[in-house]
Design a protein around this motif. Structure first.
Motif, PDB file in Angstrom:
ATOM      1  N   ARG A 132       0.823  -1.213   0.000  1.00  0.00           N
ATOM      2  CA  ARG A 132       0.000   0.000   0.000  1.00  0.00           C
ATOM      3  C   ARG A 132       0.856   1.261   0.000  1.00  0.00           C
ATOM      4  NH1 ARG A 132      -5.338  -0.698   1.262  1.00  0.00           N
ATOM      5  NH2 ARG A 132      -5.930  -2.870   1.633  1.00  0.00           N
ATOM      6  N   ALA A 133       1.903   1.248   0.807  1.00  0.00           N
ATOM      7  CA  ALA A 133       2.793   2.410   0.850  1.00  0.00           C
ATOM      8  C   ALA A 133       3.487   2.619  -0.489  1.00  0.00           C
ATOM      9  CB  ALA A 133       3.820   2.233   1.968  1.00  0.00           C
ATOM     10  N   ARG A 134       3.888   1.541  -1.118  1.00  0.00           N
ATOM     11  CA  ARG A 134       4.555   1.648  -2.430  1.00  0.00           C
ATOM     12  C   ARG A 134       3.610   2.242  -3.471  1.00  0.00           C
ATOM     13  NH1 ARG A 134       7.728  -3.486  -3.960  1.00  0.00           N
ATOM     14  NH2 ARG A 134       9.365  -2.385  -2.825  1.00  0.00           N
ATOM     15  N   HIS A 135       2.367   1.771  -3.475  1.00  0.00           N
ATOM     16  CA  HIS A 135       1.390   2.307  -4.426  1.00  0.00           C
ATOM     17  C   HIS A 135       1.130   3.790  -4.201  1.00  0.00           C
ATOM     18  CE1 HIS A 135      -0.455  -1.928  -5.350  1.00  0.00           C
ATOM     19  NE2 HIS A 135       0.726  -1.724  -5.915  1.00  0.00           N
ATOM     20  N   ALA A 136       1.246   4.231  -2.949  1.00  0.00           N
ATOM     21  CA  ALA A 136       1.017   5.638  -2.618  1.00  0.00           C
ATOM     22  C   ALA A 136       2.305   6.455  -2.699  1.00  0.00           C
ATOM     23  CB  ALA A 136       0.420   5.751  -1.221  1.00  0.00           C
ATOM     24  N   ASN A 137       3.397   5.824  -3.147  1.00  0.00           N
ATOM     25  CA  ASN A 137       4.695   6.483  -3.275  1.00  0.00           C
ATOM     26  C   ASN A 137       5.177   7.036  -1.929  1.00  0.00           C
ATOM     27  OD1 ASN A 137       6.938   7.174  -4.849  1.00  0.00           O
ATOM     28  ND2 ASN A 137       6.196   9.260  -5.156  1.00  0.00           N
ATOM     29  N   GLN A 138       4.962   6.260  -0.880  1.00  0.00           N
ATOM     30  CA  GLN A 138       5.408   6.644   0.460  1.00  0.00           C
ATOM     31  C   GLN A 138       6.654   5.834   0.822  1.00  0.00           C
ATOM     32  OE1 GLN A 138       1.586   5.768   2.344  1.00  0.00           O
ATOM     33  NE2 GLN A 138       1.385   7.930   2.854  1.00  0.00           N
ATOM     34  N   PRO A 139       7.620   6.435   1.486  1.00  0.00           N
ATOM     35  CA  PRO A 139       8.914   5.769   1.669  1.00  0.00           C
ATOM     36  C   PRO A 139       8.996   4.738   2.792  1.00  0.00           C
ATOM     37  CG  PRO A 139       9.005   8.016   2.516  1.00  0.00           C
ATOM     38  CD  PRO A 139       7.674   7.877   1.829  1.00  0.00           C
ATOM     39  N   TYR A 140       8.094   4.807   3.807  1.00  0.00           N
ATOM     40  CA  TYR A 140       8.298   3.950   4.966  1.00  0.00           C
ATOM     41  C   TYR A 140       7.009   3.307   5.461  1.00  0.00           C
ATOM     42  CZ  TYR A 140      12.582   6.717   5.127  1.00  0.00           C
ATOM     43  OH  TYR A 140      13.753   7.342   4.788  1.00  0.00           O
ATOM     44  N   VAL A 141       7.176   2.145   6.097  1.00  0.00           N
ATOM     45  CA  VAL A 141       6.140   1.541   6.927  1.00  0.00           C
ATOM     46  C   VAL A 141       6.750   1.374   8.316  1.00  0.00           C
ATOM     47  CG1 VAL A 141       4.742  -0.500   7.401  1.00  0.00           C
ATOM     48  CG2 VAL A 141       4.935   0.364   5.071  1.00  0.00           C
ATOM     49  N   TYR A 142       6.174   2.043   9.291  1.00  0.00           N
ATOM     50  CA  TYR A 142       6.673   2.007  10.661  1.00  0.00           C
ATOM     51  C   TYR A 142       6.051   0.821  11.399  1.00  0.00           C
ATOM     52  CZ  TYR A 142       8.544   6.709   9.896  1.00  0.00           C
ATOM     53  OH  TYR A 142       9.250   7.785   9.426  1.00  0.00           O
ATOM     54  N   LEU A 143       6.906   0.002  12.031  1.00  0.00           N
ATOM     55  CA  LEU A 143       6.456  -1.234  12.677  1.00  0.00           C
ATOM     56  C   LEU A 143       6.510  -1.174  14.191  1.00  0.00           C
ATOM     57  CD1 LEU A 143       8.139  -3.936  10.391  1.00  0.00           C
ATOM     58  CD2 LEU A 143       5.891  -2.853  10.162  1.00  0.00           C
ATOM     59  N   GLY A 144       6.762  -0.004  14.753  1.00  0.00           N
ATOM     60  CA  GLY A 144       6.833   0.087  16.206  1.00  0.00           C
ATOM     61  C   GLY A 144       8.193  -0.339  16.708  1.00  0.00           C
ATOM     62  N   TYR A 145       8.212  -1.083  17.818  1.00  0.00           N
ATOM     63  CA  TYR A 145       9.470  -1.444  18.455  1.00  0.00           C
ATOM     64  C   TYR A 145       9.889  -2.873  18.133  1.00  0.00           C
ATOM     65  CZ  TYR A 145       8.537   2.828  21.011  1.00  0.00           C
ATOM     66  OH  TYR A 145       8.263   4.132  21.323  1.00  0.00           O
ATOM     67  N   TRP A 146      11.192  -3.043  18.023  1.00  0.00           N
ATOM     68  CA  TRP A 146      11.806  -4.354  17.851  1.00  0.00           C
ATOM     69  C   TRP A 146      12.772  -4.568  19.002  1.00  0.00           C
ATOM     70  CZ3 TRP A 146      17.148  -5.100  16.321  1.00  0.00           C
ATOM     71  CH2 TRP A 146      17.494  -6.441  16.159  1.00  0.00           C
ATOM     72  N   VAL A 147      12.733  -5.769  19.588  1.00  0.00           N
ATOM     73  CA  VAL A 147      13.608  -6.100  20.707  1.00  0.00           C
ATOM     74  C   VAL A 147      14.429  -7.320  20.314  1.00  0.00           C
ATOM     75  CG1 VAL A 147      13.746  -6.742  23.136  1.00  0.00           C
ATOM     76  CG2 VAL A 147      11.911  -5.231  22.355  1.00  0.00           C
ATOM     77  N   LYS A 148      15.714  -7.148  20.155  1.00  0.00           N
ATOM     78  CA  LYS A 148      16.585  -8.258  19.799  1.00  0.00           C
ATOM     79  C   LYS A 148      16.526  -9.317  20.898  1.00  0.00           C
ATOM     80  CE  LYS A 148      21.321  -9.311  18.370  1.00  0.00           C
ATOM     81  NZ  LYS A 148      22.667  -8.761  18.102  1.00  0.00           N
ATOM     82  N   GLY A 149      16.316 -10.554  20.496  1.00  0.00           N
ATOM     83  CA  GLY A 149      16.253 -11.642  21.461  1.00  0.00           C
ATOM     84  C   GLY A 149      14.862 -11.938  21.978  1.00  0.00           C
ATOM     85  N   SER A 150      13.870 -11.144  21.590  1.00  0.00           N
ATOM     86  CA  SER A 150      12.493 -11.395  22.019  1.00  0.00           C
ATOM     87  C   SER A 150      11.760 -12.181  20.939  1.00  0.00           C
ATOM     88  CB  SER A 150      11.758 -10.084  22.285  1.00  0.00           C
ATOM     89  OG  SER A 150      10.371 -10.317  22.503  1.00  0.00           O
ATOM     90  N   PRO A 151      11.283 -13.405  21.234  1.00  0.00           N
ATOM     91  CA  PRO A 151      10.551 -14.182  20.231  1.00  0.00           C
ATOM     92  C   PRO A 151       9.310 -13.456  19.714  1.00  0.00           C
ATOM     93  CG  PRO A 151      11.183 -15.574  22.083  1.00  0.00           C
ATOM     94  CD  PRO A 151      11.471 -14.155  22.489  1.00  0.00           C
TER      95      PRO A 151
END
Length: 245
Positions: free
Chosen positions: A197-216
């Motif tokens: 959807r972002a690509r079709h709207a020519n938008q550069p990013y999709v924000y996914l919130g937080y990522w925690v290394k080591g968290s399943p």
């Protein structure tokens, strides 16, 4: 005279509580309220430095002695789905999506309740009431939508994503889905669809919130490359060895 309350919002810190991602860690958050005519601009400005929106509040981790929670976003123009992601997309070819205004329905709440019971029974949202869900969706001072995903053959609601529409992309606030068909990998599919959807709207990013290394609980976000993380000097790409492919 300028309104200093609008230009310089007041920030607060939550009381310590157990971290939901890393055992033995203590979580604290710094937050402020989104209100007034500058709410959308404030949301975007704070979002670029790692804040996340929840209803009319934006927050970010402020934990003593720990900085494992990092904001991540997918760089849309360079994204190429892996073979496993293409399989996920194919498994969901029978779904039809529709962008809807942020207005709650009984059908959505029923799906959310089942999702929480099956996936997050021990979480803070497990007992979310209909009114609380309505506040989460409808109490938004910024441009937000609900994207619904239905099975084409019978119209069954399979998933929904509450998504903020920003000037530089899409911010996925909260997603939930039918857990009875694990082969679909619906959580992964929703991200893939938002990138499209972002690509079709020519938008550069999709924000996914937080990522925690080591968290399943967070490992699935590492499947979307190139994935950028927010550091002290701005956004930079996560290298292969840092996360799960």
């Amino acid at each position: 005279m300028t309104d200093q309350g609008v230009q310089f919002p007041k920030f607060y810190v939550t009381a310590p509580s157990p971290c939901p991602y890393l055992d033995g860690k203590i979580e604290r958050k710094v937050f402020t309220e989104l209100k007034g005519p500058d709410a959308a601009a404030l949301n975007e400005a704070l979002g670029r430095v790692g804040f996340r929106r929840s209803q009319s509040v934006v927050y970010r981790p402020a934990c003593e002695g720990c900085s494992e929670c990092v904001s991540v976003r997918v760089r849309v123009k360079d994204f190429q789905p892996t073979r496993s992601l293409r399989r996920v997309n194919k498994a969901n070819n029978d779904l039809k999506s529709e962008v809807r205004p942020p207005v709650v329905t009984e059908e959505q709440y029923a799906l959310l309740s089942t999702y929480l019971q099956n996936r997050h029974a021990d979480g803070t949202m497990a007992d979310m009431s209909d009114d609380e869900f309505r506040d989460m969706v409808e109490a938004s001072p910024v441009q937000t939508v609900l994207v619904e995903y239905r099975r084409a053959i019978d119209g069954k609601l399979m998933a929904a994503a509450l998504t903020d529409e920003l000037s530089d992309g899409l911010s996925m606030i909260y997603s939930f889905f039918d857990t009875t068909e694990p082969g679909r990998s619906l959580g992964t599919y929703l991200i893939s669809d938002h990138i499209k959807r972002a690509r079709h709207a020519n938008q550069p990013y999709v924000y996914l919130g937080y990522w925690v290394k080591g968290s399943p609980k967070m490992s699935y976000k590492g499947r979307f490359r190139p994935l950028e993380r927010l550091g002290q000097n701005g956004w930079f790409e996560i290298q292969d060895e840092e996360t799960v492919k």
